[in-house]
Every structure is written in C-alpha cells, then in structure tokens.
Design an enzyme around this catalytic site. Structure first.
Site, PDB file in Angstrom:
ATOM      1  N   GLU A   1     -27.608  20.177 -61.018  1.00  7.86           N
ATOM      2  CA  GLU A   1     -27.582  20.444 -59.576  1.00  7.86           C
ATOM      3  C   GLU A   1     -26.441  21.390 -59.193  1.00  7.86           C
ATOM      4  O   GLU A   1     -26.604  22.228 -58.301  1.00  7.86           O
ATOM      5  CB  GLU A   1     -27.483  19.118 -58.815  1.00  7.86           C
ATOM      6  CG  GLU A   1     -28.744  18.272 -58.997  1.00  7.86           C
ATOM      7  CD  GLU A   1     -28.625  16.874 -58.409  1.00  7.86           C
ATOM      8  OE1 GLU A   1     -27.549  16.518 -57.864  1.00  7.86           O
ATOM      9  OE2 GLU A   1     -29.617  16.124 -58.498  1.00  7.86           O
TER      10      GLU A   1
ATOM     11  N   LYS B   1     -26.583  16.934 -45.627  1.00  9.88           N
ATOM     12  CA  LYS B   1     -27.934  17.407 -45.321  1.00  9.88           C
ATOM     13  C   LYS B   1     -28.003  17.934 -43.887  1.00  9.88           C
ATOM     14  O   LYS B   1     -27.072  17.734 -43.085  1.00  9.88           O
ATOM     15  CB  LYS B   1     -28.925  16.255 -45.540  1.00  9.88           C
ATOM     16  CG  LYS B   1     -29.035  15.798 -46.996  1.00  9.88           C
ATOM     17  CD  LYS B   1     -30.087  14.696 -47.134  1.00  9.88           C
ATOM     18  CE  LYS B   1     -30.239  14.233 -48.573  1.00  9.88           C
ATOM     19  NZ  LYS B   1     -31.313  13.191 -48.699  1.00  9.88           N
TER      20      LYS B   1
ATOM     21  N   ASN C   1     -30.994  11.019 -44.230  1.00  6.98           N
ATOM     22  CA  ASN C   1     -29.965  10.041 -44.591  1.00  6.98           C
ATOM     23  C   ASN C   1     -28.622  10.701 -44.897  1.00  6.98           C
ATOM     24  O   ASN C   1     -27.820  10.187 -45.668  1.00  6.98           O
ATOM     25  CB  ASN C   1     -30.457   9.164 -45.751  1.00  6.98           C
ATOM     26  CG  ASN C   1     -30.814   9.970 -46.976  1.00  6.98           C
ATOM     27  OD1 ASN C   1     -30.657  11.183 -46.993  1.00  6.98           O
ATOM     28  ND2 ASN C   1     -31.283   9.297 -48.004  1.00  6.98           N
TER      29      ASN C   1
ATOM     30  N   TYR D   1     -35.222  19.122 -56.168  1.00  8.20           N
ATOM     31  CA  TYR D   1     -35.963  17.861 -56.033  1.00  8.20           C
ATOM     32  C   TYR D   1     -37.153  17.782 -56.988  1.00  8.20           C
ATOM     33  O   TYR D   1     -38.116  17.054 -56.708  1.00  8.20           O
ATOM     34  CB  TYR D   1     -36.428  17.690 -54.584  1.00  8.20           C
ATOM     35  CG  TYR D   1     -35.327  17.205 -53.653  1.00  8.20           C
ATOM     36  CD1 TYR D   1     -34.626  16.025 -53.916  1.00  8.20           C
ATOM     37  CD2 TYR D   1     -35.009  17.908 -52.501  1.00  8.20           C
ATOM     38  CE1 TYR D   1     -33.622  15.576 -53.064  1.00  8.20           C
ATOM     39  CE2 TYR D   1     -34.003  17.456 -51.641  1.00  8.20           C
ATOM     40  CZ  TYR D   1     -33.325  16.289 -51.921  1.00  8.20           C
ATOM     41  OH  TYR D   1     -32.337  15.832 -51.071  1.00  8.20           O
TER      42      TYR D   1
ATOM     43  N   HIS E   1     -26.553  13.833 -49.945  1.00  6.07           N
ATOM     44  CA  HIS E   1     -27.075  13.735 -51.302  1.00  6.07           C
ATOM     45  C   HIS E   1     -25.893  13.651 -52.256  1.00  6.07           C
ATOM     46  O   HIS E   1     -24.885  14.337 -52.045  1.00  6.07           O
ATOM     47  CB  HIS E   1     -27.903  14.980 -51.651  1.00  6.07           C
ATOM     48  CG  HIS E   1     -28.200  15.091 -53.117  1.00  6.07           C
ATOM     49  ND1 HIS E   1     -29.269  14.451 -53.705  1.00  6.07           N
ATOM     50  CD2 HIS E   1     -27.535  15.724 -54.123  1.00  6.07           C
ATOM     51  CE1 HIS E   1     -29.251  14.699 -55.015  1.00  6.07           C
ATOM     52  NE2 HIS E   1     -28.214  15.470 -55.293  1.00  6.07           N
TER      53      HIS E   1
HETATM   54  P1  IDP Z   1     -31.089   9.193 -53.169  1.00  8.32           P
HETATM   55  O1  IDP Z   1     -30.814  10.366 -52.261  1.00  8.32           O
HETATM   56  O2  IDP Z   1     -30.505   7.935 -52.599  1.00  8.32           O
HETATM   57  O3  IDP Z   1     -30.716   9.465 -54.599  1.00  8.32           O
HETATM   58  P2  IDP Z   1     -33.851   9.535 -54.017  1.00  8.32           P
HETATM   59  O4  IDP Z   1     -34.730   8.412 -54.393  1.00  8.32           O
HETATM   60  O5  IDP Z   1     -33.338  10.433 -55.092  1.00  8.32           O
HETATM   61  O6  IDP Z   1     -32.663   8.949 -53.131  1.00  8.32           O
HETATM   62  O7  IDP Z   1     -34.673  10.405 -52.963  1.00  8.32           O
HETATM   63  C1  IDP Z   1     -34.227  11.678 -52.600  1.00  8.32           C
HETATM   64  C2  IDP Z   1     -34.318  11.805 -51.110  1.00  8.32           C
HETATM   65  O8  IDP Z   1     -35.681  11.727 -50.717  1.00  8.32           O
HETATM   66  C3  IDP Z   1     -33.625  10.694 -50.331  1.00  8.32           C
HETATM   67  O9  IDP Z   1     -32.239  10.894 -50.168  1.00  8.32           O
HETATM   68  C4  IDP Z   1     -34.359  10.761 -49.019  1.00  8.32           C
HETATM   69  O10 IDP Z   1     -33.871  11.865 -48.253  1.00  8.32           O
HETATM   70  C5  IDP Z   1     -35.766  11.069 -49.475  1.00  8.32           C
HETATM   71  N1  IDP Z   1     -36.563   9.854 -49.664  1.00  8.32           N
HETATM   72  C6  IDP Z   1     -36.522   8.986 -50.685  1.00  8.32           C
HETATM   73  N2  IDP Z   1     -37.396   7.996 -50.540  1.00  8.32           N
HETATM   74  C7  IDP Z   1     -38.048   8.263 -49.396  1.00  8.32           C
HETATM   75  C8  IDP Z   1     -39.097   7.601 -48.681  1.00  8.32           C
HETATM   76  O11 IDP Z   1     -39.625   6.553 -49.099  1.00  8.32           O
HETATM   77  N3  IDP Z   1     -39.513   8.190 -47.527  1.00  8.32           N
HETATM   78  C9  IDP Z   1     -38.958   9.339 -47.059  1.00  8.32           C
HETATM   79  N4  IDP Z   1     -37.957   9.977 -47.700  1.00  8.32           N
HETATM   80  C10 IDP Z   1     -37.510   9.452 -48.848  1.00  8.32           C
HETATM   81 MG    MG Z   2     -31.518  10.960 -55.894  1.00  7.14          MG
END
Ligand code: IDP
Ligand code: MG
Length: 138
Positions: free
Chosen positions: A132, A11, A118, A51, A121
């Site tokens: 994807e 990212k 984070n 997304y 992805h």
């Molecule tokens: P993942 O990337 O671990 O699969 P997902 O639940 O699919 O997590 O969420 C996609 C992305 O959305 C996450 O990687 C993160 O960047 C963002 N995200 C998820 N939950 C939150 C949140 O509670 N606050 C802010 N960003 C979030």
């Molecule tokens: Mg995810």
C-alpha cells in the site's frame, strides 16, 4: 526491533468533516512519527489496486465511489508495532460498534448503510503495508 511503517489514510469523510487535525493529534499523541503526508485525489485505477482484495464484494463499488468523492490524506507513519497499533487506535470497521476511545468509535457515525464512511484506513499486515505504501507514495 526495527521500526515499522504503515499506510494510514484519512478517508474523504474525515477530510470533509474537518477531522484531519483531530485524527493526526491522536496518532502523534500515541508517539508515532509522520514520515510523509500528502493530500491525494486518487483515481479509480489506484483505488482498484488498493482495494484489490475486496473486488467482487457487495460493498466494493460503493467503496471505490466513496473514495473518489473527495480528497484523502495519505500518511506514511512509523513506529514500533505501528501496523497493529494504528489498527487498535482506529477501532473495528463499523463505526457504530467500534469501541469508545477509538477514532471510529468516538468520531465515526452511522450514515445508514454506508459503513464505508469510517474515517480511516490502516494497513493490516507488514505485506499490506509495503504494497500500500508503494501504491500511495511510489
Ligand atoms: P478495515 O478498513 O477495517 O480493514 P476491511 O474489511 O478491509 O476493513 O474493508 C475495507 C473498507 O471497506 C472498510 O474500511 C469500509 O470502508 C468498507 N467496508 C467493509 N465492510 C463493509 C460493509 O459491510 N459495507 C460497506 N462498507 C464496508
Ligand atoms: Mg482492511
């Protein structure tokens, strides 16, 4: 068992912090194969597709904005059970609580409420991976 493929994204925070090489080193050390790799600056339409499952959630709009804030590295990654395996290497979503030893746990940091930063992805299922990879590699 047939070799599996997954979509990995480094990212914008990972690219901006110069962690592309460190993240790729972990993936390669695990034994997964780079099939294709490109630097991408996705537009909103591509991110809305990617997304779609999160549309309407509170973090959706900040997430899309963040993903447009700079280039990402998109990787077509192959290997036995690579979908599950990369998710394991990445660690859980929130970098503050992701386990040490994982990409997010070792390299991710908590910037206030910006959990979206984070670093990586990874597709979460075979169906997501097919969908994807089509979005990012056509
Ligand atoms: P993942 O990337 O671990 O699969 P997902 O639940 O699919 O997590 O969420 C996609 C992305 O959305 C996450 O990687 C993160 O960047 C963002 N995200 C998820 N939950 C939150 C949140 O509670 N606050 C802010 N960003 C979030
Ligand atoms: Mg995810």
């Amino acid at each position: 068992m047939a070799t599996e493929e997954t979509l990995v994204l480094i990212k914008p925070d990972g690219v901006a912090r110069g962690l592309t090489g460190a993240i790729l080193a972990r993936v390669e050390a695990k034994g997964y194969s780079l099939v294709d790799l490109r630097l991408v600056e996705p537009d909103r339409a591509r991110l809305e597709q990617h997304y779609a499952e999160h549309a309407g959630k509170p973090f959706y709009e900040p997430l899309v904005e963040f993903m447009m804030s700079g280039p990402s590295v998109a990787i077509r990654l192959a290997g036995n059970r690579v979908i599950e395996g990369f998710r394991s290497l990445a660690g859980t979503t929130d970098p503050t609580t992701a386990a040490p030893g994982t990409i997010r746990g070792d390299l991710g940091r908590d910037w206030g409420l910006k959990v979206q930063q984070n670093l990586v992805h990874g597709s979460d299922s075979p169906e997501s991976a097919v969908r994807e990879l089509q979005i990012w590699f056509g």
